[in-house]
Write a protein that holds these residues in place. Sequence first.
Motif, short mmCIF file in Angstrom:
data_model
loop_
_atom_site.label_atom_id
_atom_site.label_comp_id
_atom_site.label_asym_id
_atom_site.label_seq_id
_atom_site.Cartn_x
_atom_site.Cartn_y
_atom_site.Cartn_z
N TRP A 180 5.23 -1.45 0.01
CA TRP A 180 4.74 -0.58 -1.07
C TRP A 180 3.87 -1.31 -2.09
N ASP A 181 4.07 -2.63 -2.27
CA ASP A 181 3.30 -3.39 -3.24
C ASP A 181 2.03 -3.99 -2.66
N GLY A 182 1.73 -3.63 -1.40
CA GLY A 182 0.52 -4.13 -0.76
C GLY A 182 0.72 -5.42 0.01
N SER A 183 1.94 -5.94 0.02
CA SER A 183 2.20 -7.15 0.80
C SER A 183 2.32 -6.81 2.28
N LEU A 184 2.01 -7.77 3.13
CA LEU A 184 2.09 -7.58 4.58
C LEU A 184 3.30 -8.30 5.12
#
Length: 227
Positions: A180-184
């Motif tokens: 959700w925070d854009g981390s992969l």
Amino acid sequence: MYIYQVEISNFCNLTCSYCPHPSQSRAKGNMSFSTFVDVVELAIECGQKNLYLNNFGEPLLHPELLEFISYAKAKGIECNFITNGILFDEAIAWRLSELGMRDIYLSEHLVGQKERIQEMLKENSIPLSIVYTYNPHQQEKHDWAGQVATKTRSTRTLTSSIQEYKPCIFETKKRIVVLWDGSLNTCCIDVNGTGIVGYVKDYLGRTNEYEFNSIPLCNTCDLMREE
């Protein structure tokens, strides 16, 4: 690189004992629209035409879910998601159908949701249908590679060496999950995000540089391995 799932939210309206979500230690939140814009751009660079907007959490809890789907569609990306169905009502059903969605993927943790939704769609002539249902009360469960305590395991257990199984598709096909925070993250069952390898922006224009790296969870996992 290929985006396997997009976790637009890791909030959930259930606390199922057979799911690792209740013990999740990483921060909870909803994906921002700006992050989703980057996700769509990454998907385009990966040559994708579809995105699944679920991972750990209930997608219908995200207040901008419909806006996300609309934006992606305008960019040539069709979206879908797996839902527990509790928040799936007539208004949402009509809006999803207007956005071109036709299939519903249901994880029926609360008994009766499938019948309720099917009756609602039929009564209102909404052009949607449930094409997949997972019922944890009737189907076998697994222990999420040891992340939950359960008496039931998947058909393939770890009684034999993990080396006997074929590699995970996240390794062989370079699948990734966007949190959700854009981390992969390198794994779709890693509830605490121990396999984070960077952020969406880090790979824009560099999708060919992604390489899979195993995490400790791989040593106890018999899921997602190619037959």
